[in-house]
Design an enzyme around this catalytic site. Structure first.
Site, PDB file in Angstrom:
ATOM      1  CG  ASP A  96      -1.678  -1.271   1.444  1.00 26.13           C
ATOM      2  OD1 ASP A  96      -2.131  -1.859   0.446  1.00 26.13           O
ATOM      3  OD2 ASP A  96      -1.825  -1.698   2.612  1.00 26.13           O
TER       4      ASP A  96
ATOM      5  CD  GLU B  62      -8.951  -2.995  -0.835  1.00 25.88           C
ATOM      6  OE1 GLU B  62      -9.412  -3.097   0.314  1.00 25.88           O
ATOM      7  OE2 GLU B  62      -8.183  -3.847  -1.325  1.00 25.88           O
TER       8      GLU B  62
HETATM    9  O1  FUB Z   1      -3.085  -3.685   3.554  1.00 26.18           O
HETATM   10  C1  FUB Z   1      -4.374  -4.030   4.000  1.00 26.18           C
HETATM   11  C2  FUB Z   1      -5.382  -3.736   2.957  1.00 26.18           C
HETATM   12  O2  FUB Z   1      -5.113  -4.474   1.782  1.00 26.18           O
HETATM   13  C3  FUB Z   1      -5.400  -2.314   2.484  1.00 26.18           C
HETATM   14  O3  FUB Z   1      -5.967  -1.422   3.387  1.00 26.18           O
HETATM   15  C4  FUB Z   1      -6.109  -2.481   1.198  1.00 26.18           C
HETATM   16  O4  FUB Z   1      -6.058  -1.375   0.354  1.00 26.18           O
HETATM   17  C5  FUB Z   1      -5.424  -3.698   0.633  1.00 26.18           C
HETATM   18  O5  FUB Z   1      -4.230  -3.374  -0.005  1.00 26.18           O
END
Ligand code: FUB
Length: 393
Positions: free
Chosen positions: A84, A292
Site C-alpha cells: 500500500d 478500496e
Molecule cells: O493492507 C491491508 C489492505 O489491503 C489495504 O488497506 C487495502 O487497500 C489492501 O491493499
C-alpha cells in the site's frame, strides 16, 4: 494484452492465493520467473515456520499458467514486507509510507483478518528507481490509545514543517476508524492523537493537497473495509450486504480537512464515479466499481481519482473537474498483480510520473506478505493513462 489470460487465480477475499504454491517452486529455481535472491535476509519478524504454514495451505494446488512470467520491477526493499505505498516528496527527497505486512499466524478470510499489521515504517529513496532504505518504526499500535488491531494502508501529508500520518485501524469495538499522528520529521516518530478523526470510518485514507492549499481526505473500502456497514448513515455491525447488482455501487468518501489537518472541516460526502453516459457505476459492474485504495492526483488541470476494483484486481481511474468529483470512468491503469490486493499511489518527480504499487513477489505469492515497487507512468496527450502490466511477458 488480454488481462484474463494472466489474472492470478484466487480463492476468496484476501484468502491464500494459488500463487503461494508457485512461490515454493520459484524459490527452488524450478521456474524462470525472478525469485527473491537467496542472499537476502528473511524479512524481519516473519518466522520461516509461519510462512511455511501458509505455503502448505495451497501446496496441493498446481501452479497457474502465468507462474513463469517475469516481473517488470524489483521490490524496493527486501528486509521487510511492505504494501500500500503512499509516495511523497518532502524537501526534494522521496519517501514512501507503506503498510508493514507481518505473518501473524491468522487464517485468511473474507474480512482480511490475516492483515494483522502492528506498526508503520517509513522508507526513503535516493532516486525514483530505488532501492529504498528503511528509516525505522514511525508509529506502533501500542502508541495509539484508541486502536486495537490491523494498521492498514496509510498516507501522509506535510504542512508548515509538520508531518501528518493518516492510518486506519480497528478500535476496541472492531470498527475501522482513521487516525492521525504528527511528527517534526518525515520519518517520525509520530505521536498519535488520542481519538480517531471524528466522523471518519472505514479504511485506506488518502490525502490530497489542492493548488489553493486545501487538503482533502479520501477513504473507504468495501468487504473487510466495512464501508457497507455504513450505508444507512450509521454503523450497523451485521449489515454486510452490497447494493443489488443493478443499483449504484457504494462510493468512496471525501471531506476537506481543517487547517490543522487533524479533523474534518465538513460532513463526509460520496465520491460519485459515473460511466461515459453520466450514470453512476453499478454494484454489479465489478471490473469498474470502487472497492478500496482511493488516490487522487492532478495532471494538466484535470483531477484523476484512481482506485482498486478489489475482487477483479485492477487499478482503474476516473477523471473530473473538482476534488469532489463526479469522476468519469476512463480505464485501467494497472493490471492484476501477484497476490489478491492491488493498491498504489502516483507521483511526479524530476519531471516524470511514477506509479508506486505492490505485489507479493518476495513471499512467493502470499497475499498478506507483500512488497512495494515503482514503475514509470505515462499520461497520453488525450489525458488517458497508458495501462501498466506488472509482468514483462
Ligand atoms: O493492507 C491491508 C489492505 O489491503 C489495504 O488497506 C487495502 O487497500 C489492501 O491493499
Amino acid at each position: 494484452m488480454d488481462s484474463l489470460t494472466h489474472r492470478p487465480r484466487r480463492f476468496g477475499f484476501f484468502s491464500f492465493p494459488l500463487h503461494a504454491a508457485v512461490g515454493c517452486a520459484l524459490l527452488c529455481g524450478a521456474c524462470t520467473r525472478k525469485a527473491p535472491t537467496g542472499a537476502d535476509p528473511p524479512p524481519t519478524g516473519e518466522p520461516q515456520a509461519e510462512q511455511a504454514k501458509g505455503q502448505e495451505a495451497a501446496g496441493a494446488e498446481k501452479p497457474p499458467a502465468d507462474a513463469a512470467r517475469r516481473f517488470r520491477n524489483e521490490p524496493l526493499i527486501k528486509s521487510l514486507y511492505t504494501a500500500d505505498p503512499s509516495a511523497h516528496v518532502w524537501g526534494g527527497r522521496l519517501y514512501v509510507y507503506p503498510s508493514h505486512d507481518v505473518e501473524a499466524g491468522i487464517a485468511g478470510d473474507d474480512l482480511g483478518s490475516q492483515f494483522a499489521m502492528r506498526d508503520y515504517h517509513v522508507l526513503a529513496l535516493d532516486s525514483a528507481a530505488g532501492p529504498a532504505r528503511d528509516l525505522g518504526v514511525a508509529l506502533e499500535l501500542s502508541q495509539v490509545p484508541w486502536a486495537k488491531k490491523q494498521m492498514w494502508a496509510p498516507d501522509a501529508a506535510e504542512k508548515d514543517g509538520k508531518y501528518y500520518l493518516y492510518f486506519p485501524a480497528k478500535d476496541r469495538e472492531d470498527v475501522f476508524r482513521i487516525g492521525v499522528a504528527v511528527a517534526d520529521r518525515p520519518e517520525g516518530p509520530f505521536k498519535a492523537d488520542p481519538e480517531p478523526i471524528h466522523g471518519s470510518f472505514s479504511i485506506d485514507p488518502a490525502v490530497f493537497r489542492d493548488r489553493d492549499g486545501s487538503h482533502y481526505l479520501y477513504f473507504g473500502g468495501i468487504w473487510g473495509g466495512q464501508l457497507q456497514r455504513w450505508k444507512s448513515g450509521s454503523y450497523r455491525k451485521d449489515d454486510e450486504a452490497q447494493p443489488a447488482p443493478s443499483e449504484p455501487a457504494l462510493s468512496p468518501q471525501v471531506a476537506r480537512l481543517s487547517g490543522d489537518l487533524r479533523s474534518l472541516a465538513e460532513p463526509v460526502r460520496d465520491v460519485v464515479i459515473v460511466d461515459e453516459a453520466g450514470k453512476p457505476l453499478l454494484s454489479g459492474d465489478k471490473e469498474r466499481r470502487f472497492f478500496e485504495a482511493s488516490f487522487l492526483h492532478v495532471y494538466e488541470g484535470t483531477y484523476y481519482f484512481s482506485y482498486s476494483t478489489g475482487d477483479t484486481h485492477f487499478i482503474v481511474y476516473a477523471t473530473g473537474k473538482s476534488p469532489y468529483g463526479p469522476f468519469t470512468y476512463r480505464g485501467r491503469l494497472l493490471e492484476p498483480v501477484l497476490g489478491w490486493t492491488n493498491h498504489h499511489s502516483i507521483l511526479e518527480y524530476g519531471g516524470k510520473w511514477y506509479l508506486f504499487y505492490h505485489d507479493a513477489e518476495l513471499s512467493g505469492g502470499q497475499t498478506h506478505l507483500r512488497n512495494v515497487k515503482v514503475t514509470e507512468l505515462q499520461h497520453q496527450p488525450d489525458g488517458s493513462i497508458v495501462p501498466i502490466d506488472a509482468y514483462l511477458d
